[in-house]
Design a protein around this motif. Structure first.
Motif, mmCIF file in Angstrom:
data_model
loop_
_atom_site.group_PDB
_atom_site.id
_atom_site.type_symbol
_atom_site.label_atom_id
_atom_site.label_comp_id
_atom_site.label_asym_id
_atom_site.label_seq_id
_atom_site.Cartn_x
_atom_site.Cartn_y
_atom_site.Cartn_z
ATOM 1 N N ILE A 27 0.841 -1.202 0.000
ATOM 2 C CA ILE A 27 0.000 0.000 0.000
ATOM 3 C C ILE A 27 0.873 1.248 0.000
ATOM 4 O O ILE A 27 0.611 2.201 -0.737
ATOM 5 C CB ILE A 27 -0.969 -0.015 1.200
ATOM 6 C CG1 ILE A 27 -2.018 -1.114 1.007
ATOM 7 C CG2 ILE A 27 -1.645 1.339 1.368
ATOM 8 C CD1 ILE A 27 -2.898 -1.354 2.220
ATOM 9 N N SER A 28 1.924 1.250 0.799
ATOM 10 C CA SER A 28 2.834 2.403 0.836
ATOM 11 C C SER A 28 3.491 2.619 -0.518
ATOM 12 O O SER A 28 3.631 3.748 -0.980
ATOM 13 C CB SER A 28 3.911 2.195 1.900
ATOM 14 O OG SER A 28 3.338 2.093 3.170
ATOM 15 N N TYR A 29 3.908 1.543 -1.167
ATOM 16 C CA TYR A 29 4.519 1.652 -2.486
ATOM 17 C C TYR A 29 3.526 2.242 -3.494
ATOM 18 O O TYR A 29 3.864 3.112 -4.292
ATOM 19 C CB TYR A 29 5.006 0.279 -2.954
ATOM 20 C CG TYR A 29 5.570 0.290 -4.344
ATOM 21 C CD1 TYR A 29 6.843 0.786 -4.594
ATOM 22 C CD2 TYR A 29 4.819 -0.172 -5.422
ATOM 23 C CE1 TYR A 29 7.366 0.818 -5.872
ATOM 24 C CE2 TYR A 29 5.324 -0.145 -6.707
ATOM 25 C CZ TYR A 29 6.596 0.354 -6.928
ATOM 26 O OH TYR A 29 7.105 0.387 -8.199
ATOM 27 N N ALA A 32 3.090 5.972 -2.813
ATOM 28 C CA ALA A 32 4.283 6.734 -3.190
ATOM 29 C C ALA A 32 4.425 6.854 -4.702
ATOM 30 O O ALA A 32 4.813 7.907 -5.213
ATOM 31 C CB ALA A 32 5.525 6.091 -2.591
ATOM 32 N N THR A 33 4.107 5.821 -5.440
ATOM 33 C CA THR A 33 4.329 5.865 -6.891
ATOM 34 C C THR A 33 3.161 6.457 -7.666
ATOM 35 O O THR A 33 3.384 7.182 -8.627
ATOM 36 C CB THR A 33 4.615 4.452 -7.429
ATOM 37 O OG1 THR A 33 3.522 3.589 -7.096
ATOM 38 C CG2 THR A 33 5.909 3.918 -6.861
ATOM 39 N N LYS A 34 1.980 6.200 -7.269
ATOM 40 C CA LYS A 34 0.823 6.646 -8.054
ATOM 41 C C LYS A 34 0.288 8.004 -7.628
ATOM 42 O O LYS A 34 0.186 8.930 -8.413
ATOM 43 C CB LYS A 34 -0.311 5.604 -7.980
ATOM 44 C CG LYS A 34 0.052 4.255 -8.473
ATOM 45 C CD LYS A 34 0.346 4.263 -9.945
ATOM 46 C CE LYS A 34 0.674 2.853 -10.407
ATOM 47 N NZ LYS A 34 1.301 2.823 -11.679
ATOM 48 N N ILE A 35 -0.075 8.132 -6.401
ATOM 49 C CA ILE A 35 -0.766 9.334 -5.931
ATOM 50 C C ILE A 35 0.187 10.517 -5.829
ATOM 51 O O ILE A 35 -0.087 11.595 -6.349
ATOM 52 C CB ILE A 35 -1.479 9.055 -4.588
ATOM 53 C CG1 ILE A 35 -2.565 7.995 -4.805
ATOM 54 C CG2 ILE A 35 -2.057 10.332 -4.020
ATOM 55 C CD1 ILE A 35 -3.239 7.521 -3.550
ATOM 56 N N VAL A 36 1.330 10.337 -5.176
ATOM 57 C CA VAL A 36 2.278 11.431 -5.005
ATOM 58 C C VAL A 36 2.881 11.832 -6.355
ATOM 59 O O VAL A 36 3.063 13.010 -6.642
ATOM 60 C CB VAL A 36 3.374 11.058 -3.985
ATOM 61 C CG1 VAL A 36 4.441 12.124 -3.904
ATOM 62 C CG2 VAL A 36 2.745 10.821 -2.621
#
Length: 159
Positions: A27-29, A32-36
C-alpha cells in the motif's frame, strides 16, 4: 499434543504478521508511486512560463521619489523590477537599445503614481509585501489584464 497445538497458533500469528507487513509495504509503495507522482506532474504542468523582467527607473539607482507632499522633504529611493507575462509583440528598451517602450513608460508612471500617493507609514518594513501587492494590482489595472507575475524590490532607502 500440547506442543503441536501451541505451534499451530504461533505459526498462524507469525504468518499473519508477515502478511500484514507485506500488505502495508504494498500500500505504501502504491501511494508513493501513483498518488504522489500524479500530484508532482500536476504541479509541473500548472507552472507558468518564465516572465520578462523590466527594471523601472534609472539603471543604477532605480526610482527617486518625493513622498509625503511637496513640503515634507522626504525622499524614497527604490529599485523595482517587474516580472511581466511575455508578450510576443512587445520589445523592451534593453532589446532594442533605444527609447523605453510605451509599456515601460506606463509601468514607471503607474509605479511613481502609486508610490507618491502613499503615506510615510505605508513604507514600514513590515508592510513590504502589501506594497508589492498594491503595485502589482495597480499595474495590472493600468494594463487591463493580469500581465504582472510579481514585483521585486531590489533596494529601498527612505530619507
Amino acid at each position: 499434543m500440547a506442543d503441536g497445538q501451541k505451534k499451530f497458533p504461533m505459526m498462524l500469528m507469525v504468518g499473519m504478521i508477515v502478511f500484514g507487513l507485506l500488505l502495508a509495504g504494498g500500500i505504501s509503495y502504491f501511494i508513493a508511486t501513483k498518488i504522489v507522482a500524479d500530484k508532482a506532474v500536476d504541479k509541473k504542468s500548472s507552472q507558468r512560463e518564465s516572465g520578462v523582467f523590466v527594471k523601472l527607473g534609472d539603471a543604477k539607482d532605480g526610482l527617486l521619489i518625493n513622498i509625503g507632499g511637496a513640503s515634507s522633504g522626504r525622499y524614497l529611493k527604490i529599485g523595482l523590477i517587474v516580472e511581466l507575462r511575455p508578450d510576443k509583440k512587445a520589445t523592451t528598451a534593453a532589446a532594442t537599445g533605444k527609447m523605453p517602450s510605451p509599456e515601460e513608460i506606463k509601468l514607471a508612471d503607474t509605479a511613481v503614481y502609486v508610490l507618491r500617493s502613499l503615506k510615510i507609514e505605508d513604507f514600514d518594513p513590515l508592510k513590504q509585501e502589501q506594497l508589492k501587492e498594491l503595485l502589482k494590482n495597480e499595474i495590472n489595472k493600468s494594463f487591463g489584464d493580469d500581465r504582472v507575475y510579481d514585483v521585486y524590490i531590489t533596494n529601498f532607502v527612505l530619507q
